[in-house]
Design an enzyme around this catalytic site. Structure first.
Site, PDB file in Angstrom:
ATOM      1  N   HIS A 257      89.030  45.786 -18.110  1.00 26.15           N
ATOM      2  CA  HIS A 257      89.379  45.967 -16.703  1.00 26.15           C
ATOM      3  C   HIS A 257      88.254  45.519 -15.775  1.00 26.15           C
ATOM      4  CE1 HIS A 257      93.317  48.099 -16.670  1.00 26.15           C
ATOM      5  NE2 HIS A 257      92.990  48.270 -17.946  1.00 26.15           N
ATOM      6  N   HIS A 416      88.942  51.921 -25.019  1.00 29.56           N
ATOM      7  CA  HIS A 416      90.073  50.983 -24.934  1.00 29.56           C
ATOM      8  C   HIS A 416      91.438  51.583 -25.245  1.00 29.56           C
ATOM      9  CE1 HIS A 416      91.571  47.037 -24.293  1.00 29.56           C
ATOM     10  NE2 HIS A 416      91.751  46.694 -25.553  1.00 29.56           N
TER      11      HIS A 416
END
Length: 653
Positions: A257, A416
């Site tokens: 991200h 993650h």
């Protein structure tokens, strides 16, 4: 750092020989035809090359011995320890939440008020090197401690200026760090935060309640600081401020991200995307500037960390090798060779394809599921196609074993993937998945946020219980909201300071204008910063970096799901069959077991595995024998019943 490359030796000798063959001492071109003379010259050149290689080898040995000596002696002392005229005064305070909990606060105070005249003179003469940046850091820390009292600041242009200044200062610190940082324990390891200021507050209240500077150990954050949550800007501001204040103590790794293709995906994440929050908070022009400047800082973040030369930390997973994994340095060398400034998604023109793949693997890959291990994972390499699609990969038992053996490590710590328990263990208890946010991932109301303390030979899991409450408001009808107007409530919902009912955050619109909060701490220079000066503080040094629009990234975010389909954290609601998008097939045909994509080893001697451990390998084991393992095939809807732990439940592994 060891010298890995000896390139150029042969070419230098050839150039010297060609020069001798072509010119005499007066510069006249001559030709050497005598075979014996040529043979002698070649023999001498080979001796020179051998001596040069020997010199490089000796330099490497000296470097290694110096590092070993430094570790044995506790590090070399370089000069006198610095002294500051300021100390830290600890006081007891009462929290602003309804529980009115007692808490400790550390405040900076000048020392030597009762000292002698001579001592006072010495203290006054000491340089205060941090005074220029302390105003900025203190302002961010004050906001973090009590965001409800700084709503005006969080919507102000001053906050945007502070973010731009923070990025400019931290960017230079990150550029000096290698792509894989090395540190010693004790160290706290945190997973995804995703704009969740509340869970970050839990760790602050209970792990570094006197501040990171006065807390023993290092702090490693594994990435994914933005998107999904409503407080992305606040989280980024706080973590960058901590990095600026403690560059050798706080380490910020990069997640998927922290790329433009993902945190700029406003069409998908809507009001929860980082770019939307920047533009909604500061307007289109200034908001875009904050977004782009922050991403420029993300481009410079390290991809991995190694703790005690034993634990490999990364956001996604272990990368496929681009060179011989058995050579000196192995996969760590590949990571160190990634460009200092890497866009990844999308890549810059200067990024090498092979090392762009290494970077993508570090931030995108996942452990293979049991089904993948038996069906799609390549048995020679241990890698296969990830269920995320888009070109992402997964790594199985074989890849983990090869990697750990080749690097001499014992464990892998990554983030993650969301887990309701906060921390999950897989791959023979050698891979830890840490998730440090309990919201915004469809984990239900009983989800926990976790981190791991690595304390020399012991590892401890620290989880936030769902029953833990701090200064954040969780109910719309709470008495804490009785004195607030509808506009004030809507404003706090937008900033993530109030937990609204499902869907209400995005439907409510704020009416009217907010009142700007007065800041007595602002100095005149900061208050008078003009728009021209603000525009002039942009990243001029980044103009040399150009995105390659024609080149595809190793992973295409728009073709991926949030997490492997079927897992409890698959909140993209991505219908693969309906969309017609299929996972990109990775070609492993040219890969042999010794050169292209391997990994290895690791023992977890302190955990006693049951006979059926192989069958339960993919399930979390951190909650103890008296707690049920989390079923990854089950979707826990809000309100689902799960076992609750104490507010600070520690497990010794």
């Amino acid at each position: 750092m060891n010298v890995f490359q000896n390139s150029g030796l042969g070419s230098n000798n050839w150039n010297r020989r060609r020069t001798r063959d072509s010119r005499d001492s007066n510069g006249t071109i001559v030709a050497i035809t005598d075979k014996q003379t040529k043979s002698l010259l070649r023999e001498r050149d080979s001796k020179i090359a051998a001596l040069e290689k020997e010199v490089i080898g000796l330099k490497n040995k000296i470097s290694n011995l110096s590092k070993e000596q430094a570790m044995l002696t506790g590090g070399q002392r370089k000069g006198k320890k610095g002294l500051t005229p300021y100390g830290n005064t600890v006081r007891v305070s009462v929290s602003k939440c309804s529980s009115k909990r007692r808490q400790l606060l550390a405040e900076r105070a000048r020392m030597g008020r009762n000292a002698s005249i001579s001592t006072q003179a010495i203290l006054n003469s000491l340089p205060d090197e941090h005074s220029s940046k302390e105003v900025l850091i203190n302002r961010i820390q004050d906001m973090f401690r009590s965001p409800n009292e700084h709503v005006g600041y969080l919507k102000s242009e001053q906050f945007a200026k502070d973010l731009l200044k923070l990025n400019k200062k931290v960017k230079t610190i990150l550029e000096d760090e290698p792509r894989c940082v090395f540190l010693q324990s004790p160290a706290y390891v945190f997973g995804d935060i995703h704009g969740n200021l509340e869970d970050l507050h839990f760790f602050s209240d209970n792990i570094w309640n006197l501040g990171m500077a006065l807390t023993a150990g290092n702090f490693v954050f594994l990435g994914d600081y933005v998107d999904r949550g409503m407080s992305c800007l606040e989280v980024v501001a706080y973590l960058l401020a901590m990095k600026l204040m403690l560059p050798q103590k706080v380490f910020l790794l990069r997640g998927n991200h922290e790329t433009r293709d993902v945190n700029g995906w406003e069409e998908h994440y809507g009001a929860r995307s980082f770019i939307y929050q920047c533009r909604e908070r500061f307007g289109d022009d200034l908001g875009y500037k904050v977004w782009e400047t922050t991403n420029s800082t993300f481009d410079r973040m390290p991809l991995a960390a190694v703790i005690d030369q034993d634990i490999f930390c990364v956001h996604g997973g272990i990368p496929r090798p681009v060179s011989d994994p058995s050579a000196e340095g192995g996969r760590i060398k590949d990571i160190l060779n990634v460009d200092k400034v890497a866009g990844i998604n999308p890549p810059y023109e200067h990024e090498d394809d092979d090392y762009q793949q290494v970077a993508s693997d570090c931030i995108w890959s996942d452990p293979a599921s049991e089904h993948q291990e038996s069906s799609t994972v390549d048995r020679k390499t241990g890698y296969g196609d990830s269920l995320r699609g888009g070109g992402a990969i997964c790594f199985g038992h074989k890849a983990v074993t090869n990697f750990l053996q080749q690097q001499g490590f014992s464990y892998i710590m990554r983030a993650h993937e969301a887990h309701a328990e906060g921390v999950a263990v897989s791959k023979g208890a050698r891979v830890f998945t840490v998730f440090s946010t309990s919201k915004d991932h469809n984990q239900g109301n009983n989800a926990m946020a976790g981190c791991i303390l690595i304390d020399f030979e012991k590892m401890q899991v620290i989880n936030r219980s769902p029953a833990y409450r701090n200064q954040y408001v969780h109910r719309r009808d709470s008495v804490s909201l009785a004195m607030l107007s509808e506009n004030e409530i809507a404003e706090r919902v937008k900033l993530g300071l109030i937990e609204g009912n499902s869907g209400e955050e995005e439907e409510e619109e704020m009416e009217g204008e907010y009142e700007e909060e007065e800041w007595e701490e602002f100095d005149e220079d900061e208050m008078n910063t003009s728009r021209e000066e603000l525009d002039g503080s942009s990243n001029e040094e980044d103009e040399e970096y150009v995105f390659d629009e024609r080149r595809k990234s190793s992973v295409e975010p728009s073709r991926t799901t949030a997490s492997p389909p079927g897992s409890t954290h698959d909140n993209h609601e991505f219908d693969v069959e309906a969309s017609g998008v299929t996972a990109k097939k990775i070609d492993f045909s040219g890969v042999d077991s010794g050169r292209r994509k391997k990994r290895d080893k690791g023992n977890f001697t302190t955990i006693t595995e049951e006979d059926e451990a192989d069958e339960d390998d993919e399930e979390s084991t951190v909650n103890g024998d008296d707690m049920e393992c989390f079923d990854e095939s089950e979707n826990h809807e809000p309100g689902a019943s799960t076992t609750m732990s104490p507010a600070m439940k520690k497990f010794s592994l």
